[in-house]
Design an enzyme around this catalytic site. Structure first.
Site, PDB file in Angstrom:
ATOM      1  N   CYS A  59      25.411 -24.407 -13.317  1.00 33.04           N
ATOM      2  CA  CYS A  59      25.638 -23.350 -14.312  1.00 33.04           C
ATOM      3  C   CYS A  59      26.912 -22.570 -13.985  1.00 33.04           C
ATOM      4  O   CYS A  59      27.220 -22.317 -12.824  1.00 33.04           O
ATOM      5  CB  CYS A  59      24.435 -22.403 -14.328  1.00 33.04           C
ATOM      6  SG  CYS A  59      24.651 -20.944 -15.372  1.00 33.04           S
ATOM      7  N   GLY A  82       0.796  -1.220   0.000  1.00 29.30           N
ATOM      8  CA  GLY A  82       0.000   0.000   0.000  1.00 29.30           C
ATOM      9  C   GLY A  82       0.829   1.270   0.000  1.00 29.30           C
ATOM     10  O   GLY A  82       1.928   1.327  -0.505  1.00 29.30           O
ATOM     11  N   CYS A 135      15.912 -17.309 -15.830  1.00 30.78           N
ATOM     12  CA  CYS A 135      17.207 -17.943 -16.074  1.00 30.78           C
ATOM     13  C   CYS A 135      17.799 -17.486 -17.408  1.00 30.78           C
ATOM     14  O   CYS A 135      18.974 -17.136 -17.499  1.00 30.78           O
ATOM     15  CB  CYS A 135      17.053 -19.461 -16.036  1.00 30.78           C
ATOM     16  SG  CYS A 135      18.577 -20.364 -16.405  1.00 30.78           S
ATOM     17  N   CYS A 142      20.718 -25.348 -12.514  1.00 29.76           N
ATOM     18  CA  CYS A 142      21.021 -24.015 -11.992  1.00 29.76           C
ATOM     19  C   CYS A 142      22.319 -24.047 -11.182  1.00 29.76           C
ATOM     20  O   CYS A 142      23.209 -23.213 -11.365  1.00 29.76           O
ATOM     21  CB  CYS A 142      19.860 -23.524 -11.131  1.00 29.76           C
ATOM     22  SG  CYS A 142      20.147 -21.945 -10.315  1.00 29.76           S
ATOM     23  N   ASP A 176       7.648 -10.036   2.085  1.00 25.33           N
ATOM     24  CA  ASP A 176       6.628  -9.171   1.512  1.00 25.33           C
ATOM     25  C   ASP A 176       5.903  -9.836   0.349  1.00 25.33           C
ATOM     26  O   ASP A 176       4.753  -9.529   0.050  1.00 25.33           O
ATOM     27  CB  ASP A 176       7.297  -7.878   1.030  1.00 25.33           C
ATOM     28  CG  ASP A 176       6.293  -6.800   0.677  1.00 25.33           C
ATOM     29  OD1 ASP A 176       5.196  -6.790   1.262  1.00 25.33           O
ATOM     30  OD2 ASP A 176       6.607  -5.961  -0.181  1.00 25.33           O
ATOM     31  N   CYS A 222      16.423 -16.868   0.867  1.00 24.39           N
ATOM     32  CA  CYS A 222      15.595 -15.906   1.583  1.00 24.39           C
ATOM     33  C   CYS A 222      16.279 -15.469   2.882  1.00 24.39           C
ATOM     34  O   CYS A 222      16.891 -16.280   3.579  1.00 24.39           O
ATOM     35  CB  CYS A 222      14.226 -16.502   1.900  1.00 24.39           C
ATOM     36  SG  CYS A 222      13.226 -16.833   0.422  1.00 24.39           S
TER      37      CYS A 222
END
Length: 371
Positions: A320, A66, A348, A317, A277, A261
């Site tokens: 890589c 908001g 990616c 991944c 969030d 995270c």
């Protein structure tokens, strides 16, 4: 204890603008209660008291929405008062606020300056690009009003960054955006890939950012930034600075670029706490600062394995050649393969293209810094 990070939504998801791509509007529709109204001063007090008591060295409070300024200036004056009251051990306190700028006036700017708030101001490029998706409640353009807010903050010497959402349309105008910001003297910039609705098929909306588009945008933007870097005139662009930092051996401050995270406490207006969030949904609720202690909230975080889930990157991944820089990106941009039990980043292709084109120049910057 690591730095405590608290993101507070004083006005829940309420806003005085209506942006077409708003990710939080999407999240609110996908939980049992969409808006939690205005945060009370008692809830604010509990949030600050229960986080400040555990802080060591540094604590960060960020106000977002908001639109957080809808809660009124007195609320933030009270926040600073509570911080001073409960800061018994001389902890360093950082305050930041992300705003659309619509309500900013002299009183707000004076407060920001006096209390050393860092402001994130949302502007999506030039007037034409910005007004395409960022409207007021009646569908009217907002750019001129927001640009006036930036000018006012300049007058008061407020520290602020420009936050730009990279939509499908903006992706074709990197040079135009970069040069416009340069003319305005906006030295601190952050570019955020536009989010598709949570849990839905990607790329269906008119503003959706495709991987190929994002990759080309990053390359075009980096090359402009690199040329200015060679002349000692480059702005601070968070993503690029973090990549340089990684190559220098530093931990990036952006969780997207850490590939895992972080420990965040995102607080809705009723005091409910979530780990991110981007995941303020019922199933991710960790507790409430009005009834729970921080240690109990952290225990819930562990029980749902939120951080651990972000470590499940696809084998391709991890293998890589760019993984040490990319690190799989933000969990919100990853697609979960149920059969394999791992994630693959939607962008990616974007990152591969970007690093193939720009890594050599990044290494040149790093070598120059080392010398």
């Amino acid at each position: 204890m690591p730095t405590i990070s608290v993101l507070i939504k004083p006005a829940s998801g309420m806003c005085n603008m209506q942006c077409d791509y708003c990710f939080y509007c999407d999240e609110m529709k996908k939980r049992s209660q969409d808006s939690y109204g205005f945060m009370s001063e008692q809830t604010l007090k509990n949030v600050i008291r229960k986080t400040m008591i555990h802080a060591e060295g540094l604590i960060s409070y960020v106000y977002q929405g908001g639109e957080p300024t809808l809660r009124g200036l007195a609320f933030f004056e009270k926040a600073v008062e509570y911080q001073r009251h409960y800061n018994k051990h001389g902890i360093r306190v950082n305050n930041a606020l992300q705003t659309n700028g619509y309500l900013l006036d002299d009183a707000w700017c004076k407060f920001f300056k006096e209390n050393q708030f860092l402001i994130g101001l949302s502007i999506d490029g030039t007037k034409q690009l910005h007004d395409m998706y960022r409207h007021d409640k009646n569908g009217n353009p907002t750019f001129d009003r927001i640009k006036s807010a930036a000018d006012l903050m300049d007058q008061y010497g407020v520290d602020y960054n420009i936050l730009t959402v990279v939509t499908q349309n903006a992706a074709y105008h990197a040079t135009e955006i970069y040069n416009y910001y340069k003319r305005q003297g906006w030295k601190y910039q952050q570019y955020i890939a536009c989010l598709d609705p949570l849990g839905e098929i990607r790329g269906k909306s008119s503003f959706a950012l495709k991987p190929e588009q994002y990759g080309r945008f990053l390359v075009e933007l980096f090359n402009l930034w690199y040329e200015d870097w060679k002349n000692g005139e480059h702005p601070y662009i968070r993503q690029f600075e973090n990549y340089i930092g990684i190559l220098l051996g530093y931990q990036p401050e952006s969780c997207e670029q850490r590939g895992i995270c972080g420990i965040q406490n995102v607080v809705e207006a009723d005091g409910s706490v979530y780990p991110c969030d981007f995941y303020m949904l019922d199933e991710y609720r960790l507790g409430n600062f009005n009834s729970d202690r921080l240690v109990e909230i952290d225990e819930k975080r562990k029980s749902i394995a939120f951080v651990e889930q972000s470590q499940k990157s696809a084998k391709d991944c991890i293998e890589c050649k760019f993984h040490t820089l990319c690190r799989g990106g933000c969990r919100r941009n990853r697609e979960f393969d149920v059969a394999k039990g791992e994630y693959a980043n939607y962008y990616c292709e974007s990152y591969r293209f970007f690093f193939e084109q720009c890594l050599e120049k990044m290494i040149h910057i790093v070598e120059t810094i080392k010398r």
